[in-house]
Design a protein around this motif. Structure first.
Motif, PDB file in Angstrom:
ATOM      1  N   THR A 216       0.841  -1.198   0.000  1.00 53.38           N
ATOM      2  CA  THR A 216       0.000   0.000   0.000  1.00 53.38           C
ATOM      3  C   THR A 216       0.877   1.249   0.000  1.00 53.38           C
ATOM      4  N   GLY A 217       0.592   2.144  -0.920  1.00 51.49           N
ATOM      5  CA  GLY A 217       1.332   3.401  -1.004  1.00 51.49           C
ATOM      6  C   GLY A 217       2.583   3.352  -1.850  1.00 51.49           C
ATOM      7  N   LEU A 218       3.005   2.162  -2.283  1.00 51.67           N
ATOM      8  CA  LEU A 218       4.204   2.065  -3.115  1.00 51.67           C
ATOM      9  C   LEU A 218       3.859   2.250  -4.587  1.00 51.67           C
ATOM     10  N   PRO A 219       4.771   2.842  -5.371  1.00 61.77           N
ATOM     11  CA  PRO A 219       4.538   3.011  -6.815  1.00 61.77           C
ATOM     12  C   PRO A 219       4.631   1.677  -7.539  1.00 61.77           C
ATOM     13  N   PRO A 220       4.383   1.667  -8.859  1.00 64.54           N
ATOM     14  CA  PRO A 220       4.497   0.416  -9.623  1.00 64.54           C
ATOM     15  C   PRO A 220       5.849  -0.246  -9.409  1.00 64.54           C
ATOM     16  N   LEU A 221       5.809  -1.547  -9.200  1.00 65.41           N
ATOM     17  CA  LEU A 221       7.017  -2.326  -8.912  1.00 65.41           C
ATOM     18  C   LEU A 221       7.049  -3.562  -9.793  1.00 65.41           C
ATOM     19  N   HIS A 222       8.237  -3.897 -10.291  1.00 63.36           N
ATOM     20  CA  HIS A 222       8.436  -5.124 -11.056  1.00 63.36           C
ATOM     21  C   HIS A 222       9.656  -5.842 -10.483  1.00 63.36           C
ATOM     22  N   LEU A 223       9.531  -7.125 -10.262  1.00 59.30           N
ATOM     23  CA  LEU A 223      10.649  -7.963  -9.838  1.00 59.30           C
ATOM     24  C   LEU A 223      10.959  -8.947 -10.957  1.00 59.30           C
ATOM     25  N   LEU A 224      12.201  -8.963 -11.397  1.00 62.05           N
ATOM     26  CA  LEU A 224      12.613  -9.784 -12.533  1.00 62.05           C
ATOM     27  C   LEU A 224      13.649 -10.802 -12.086  1.00 62.05           C
ATOM     28  N   ARG A 225      13.406 -12.065 -12.424  1.00 63.60           N
ATOM     29  CA  ARG A 225      14.350 -13.125 -12.080  1.00 63.60           C
ATOM     30  C   ARG A 225      14.799 -13.829 -13.346  1.00 63.60           C
ATOM     31  N   VAL A 226      16.104 -13.785 -13.611  1.00 60.90           N
ATOM     32  CA  VAL A 226      16.705 -14.470 -14.754  1.00 60.90           C
ATOM     33  C   VAL A 226      17.431 -15.704 -14.230  1.00 60.90           C
ATOM     34  N   PRO A 227      17.171 -16.892 -14.787  1.00 61.23           N
ATOM     35  CA  PRO A 227      17.782 -18.130 -14.286  1.00 61.23           C
ATOM     36  C   PRO A 227      19.231 -18.303 -14.724  1.00 61.23           C
ATOM     37  N   VAL A 228      20.035 -17.285 -14.470  1.00 64.31           N
ATOM     38  CA  VAL A 228      21.455 -17.315 -14.810  1.00 64.31           C
ATOM     39  C   VAL A 228      22.209 -16.805 -13.580  1.00 64.31           C
ATOM     40  N   GLU A 230      24.985 -15.427 -13.024  1.00 67.25           N
ATOM     41  CA  GLU A 230      25.696 -14.147 -13.122  1.00 67.25           C
ATOM     42  C   GLU A 230      24.761 -12.938 -13.057  1.00 67.25           C
ATOM     43  N   ILE A 231      23.463 -13.159 -13.265  1.00 68.26           N
ATOM     44  CA  ILE A 231      22.507 -12.055 -13.297  1.00 68.26           C
ATOM     45  C   ILE A 231      21.624 -12.131 -12.053  1.00 68.26           C
ATOM     46  N   GLY A 232      21.804 -11.208 -11.144  1.00 68.80           N
ATOM     47  CA  GLY A 232      20.983 -11.185  -9.950  1.00 68.80           C
ATOM     48  C   GLY A 232      19.589 -10.657 -10.240  1.00 68.80           C
ATOM     49  N   ASP A 233      18.683 -10.874  -9.298  1.00 64.00           N
ATOM     50  CA  ASP A 233      17.325 -10.347  -9.447  1.00 64.00           C
ATOM     51  C   ASP A 233      17.370  -8.824  -9.519  1.00 64.00           C
ATOM     52  N   ARG A 234      16.400  -8.259 -10.209  1.00 63.90           N
ATOM     53  CA  ARG A 234      16.277  -6.807 -10.307  1.00 63.90           C
ATOM     54  C   ARG A 234      14.906  -6.373  -9.817  1.00 63.90           C
ATOM     55  N   GLU A 249      20.864  -4.127  -5.972  1.00 62.97           N
ATOM     56  CA  GLU A 249      21.481  -4.416  -4.681  1.00 62.97           C
ATOM     57  C   GLU A 249      20.650  -5.486  -3.975  1.00 62.97           C
ATOM     58  N   PRO A 250      21.249  -6.633  -3.651  1.00 61.57           N
ATOM     59  CA  PRO A 250      20.470  -7.772  -3.158  1.00 61.57           C
ATOM     60  C   PRO A 250      19.596  -7.489  -1.940  1.00 61.57           C
ATOM     61  N   THR A 251      20.102  -6.710  -0.980  1.00 64.93           N
ATOM     62  CA  THR A 251      19.318  -6.439   0.224  1.00 64.93           C
ATOM     63  C   THR A 251      18.065  -5.647  -0.099  1.00 64.93           C
ATOM     64  N   THR A 254      15.586  -7.874  -1.978  1.00 67.15           N
ATOM     65  CA  THR A 254      14.944  -8.783  -1.028  1.00 67.15           C
ATOM     66  C   THR A 254      13.856  -8.075  -0.235  1.00 67.15           C
ATOM     67  N   ASP A 255      14.106  -6.832   0.155  1.00 65.01           N
ATOM     68  CA  ASP A 255      13.101  -6.068   0.902  1.00 65.01           C
ATOM     69  C   ASP A 255      11.824  -5.905   0.086  1.00 65.01           C
ATOM     70  N   TYR A 256      11.962  -5.580  -1.191  1.00 64.61           N
ATOM     71  CA  TYR A 256      10.777  -5.442  -2.038  1.00 64.61           C
ATOM     72  C   TYR A 256      10.090  -6.790  -2.247  1.00 64.61           C
ATOM     73  N   ARG A 257      10.876  -7.844  -2.356  1.00 62.25           N
ATOM     74  CA  ARG A 257      10.279  -9.171  -2.529  1.00 62.25           C
ATOM     75  C   ARG A 257       9.459  -9.555  -1.293  1.00 62.25           C
ATOM     76  N   ILE A 258       9.984  -9.260  -0.121  1.00 60.99           N
ATOM     77  CA  ILE A 258       9.272  -9.574   1.119  1.00 60.99           C
ATOM     78  C   ILE A 258       7.970  -8.777   1.205  1.00 60.99           C
ATOM     79  N   ARG A 259       8.039  -7.519   0.806  1.00 62.46           N
ATOM     80  CA  ARG A 259       6.830  -6.691   0.799  1.00 62.46           C
ATOM     81  C   ARG A 259       5.776  -7.268  -0.152  1.00 62.46           C
ATOM     82  N   LEU A 260       6.221  -7.641  -1.339  1.00 60.62           N
ATOM     83  CA  LEU A 260       5.282  -8.171  -2.322  1.00 60.62           C
ATOM     84  C   LEU A 260       4.736  -9.526  -1.863  1.00 60.62           C
TER      85      LEU A 260
END
Length: 284
Positions: A216-228, A230-234, A249-251, A254-260
């Protein structure tokens, strides 16, 4: 030179490998730059996929890092493919620079999670809904509108063709906000209702009467996971004025992932009936 339409995942992977090889060899940016006869910023740009992978430069760096031939050869062989423009290159005129980077990652993502606080998320929009929305929000939307709609349709098609998972969360208010009129909204609602029949799609809609949740109150968010590896989540956090922050930045990701995760857990489960007056859910 900077990639004209954003780096592909193949480009990102090789660039990241160059960084790993340098650090494994204990070579500083300054020492690598001396070997190239360039500024340290040049090496940093190579490692960040901010410039094309020049074969001569890459070979010099691999020699500087004392990389064995058996390890270096696949890198040199992969340069041609890594330097090819992504499929989205032909639509670069219809994109903001940040969108080029996001689509470059999205094009290889195995999972895309998306949240919009007020509207139907972009990757679920019908062409009519997206066109009406851009006309309503843009002072002069005509230039490039058709190209933008084409690009969105191609992104949706490729996501489904690859079998990538799309998990969207939106508030029921999005279906009470009339975009383009009743016919457009009816078509858009039908797409969401039919989501339950699409194998790789999950749609959750938070009813109007539900209490606040972690998104609630957060702007549009997208979480992208590439199964490689060398490429961290974005995490992509959209802001006003056609801009966005791309967070790697992983931390922070992760915070946005936990929120979602929390918001999805608080919403009706996938497969629940559409709330009266708008909203709904699909299943993966």
């Amino acid at each position: 030179m900077r990639p004209r339409s954003g780096p592909t995942v193949e480009h990102r992977v090789l660039a990241e490998r160059m960084r790993i090889l340098r650090e494994r060899a204990g070579v500083s940016l300054q020492a690598a730059a001396v070997a190239l006869g360039a500024h340290p910023a040049t090496v940093r740009r190579i490692e960040r996929a901010e410039t094309g992978l020049d074969a001569h430069q890459v070979r010099v760096l691999l020699e500087c890092y004392a990389v064995p031939a058996a390890e270096a050869e696949p890198i040199m062989t992969g340069l041609a493919a890594a330097n090819l423009p992504g499929w989205w290159h032909r639509w670069r005129d219809a994109m903001e620079p940040w969108q080029q980077e996001v689509i470059g990652i999205e094009s290889s993502a195995a999972l895309v999670r998306t949240w919009h606080p007020a509207l139907v998320p972009e990757l679920l929009r019908t062409p009519a809904y997206e066109a009406a929305l851009r006309k309503a929000l843009t002072a002069d939307p005509a230039p490039g509108l058709d190209r933008h709609i084409e690009l969105l349709a191609e992104r949706q098609r490729r996501l489904e063709e690859r079998g990538a998972a799309l998990w969207a969360l939106l508030p029921a208010a999005a279906l009470h906000t009339t975009v383009g009129g009743p016919v457009v909204m009816a078509e858009q609602r039908t797409v969401l209702e039919e989501a339950v029949h699409r194998k790789h799609l999950t749609v959750q809609v938070v009813p109007l009467h539900f209490p606040p949740h972690p998104m609630t109150g957060l702007p549009p968010l997208h979480l992208l996971r590439v199964p490689v590896p060398e490429i961290g989540d974005r995490a992509v956090l959209e802001g006003p004025g056609a801009r966005a922050d791309i967070i790697g930045e992983p931390t922070a990701v992760t915070d946005y992932r936990i929120r979602l995760d929390g918001a999805c857990a608080a919403a009706p489960r996938p497969g629940s009936p559409l709330p009266e007056g708008g909203g709904g859910a699909g299943k993966p």
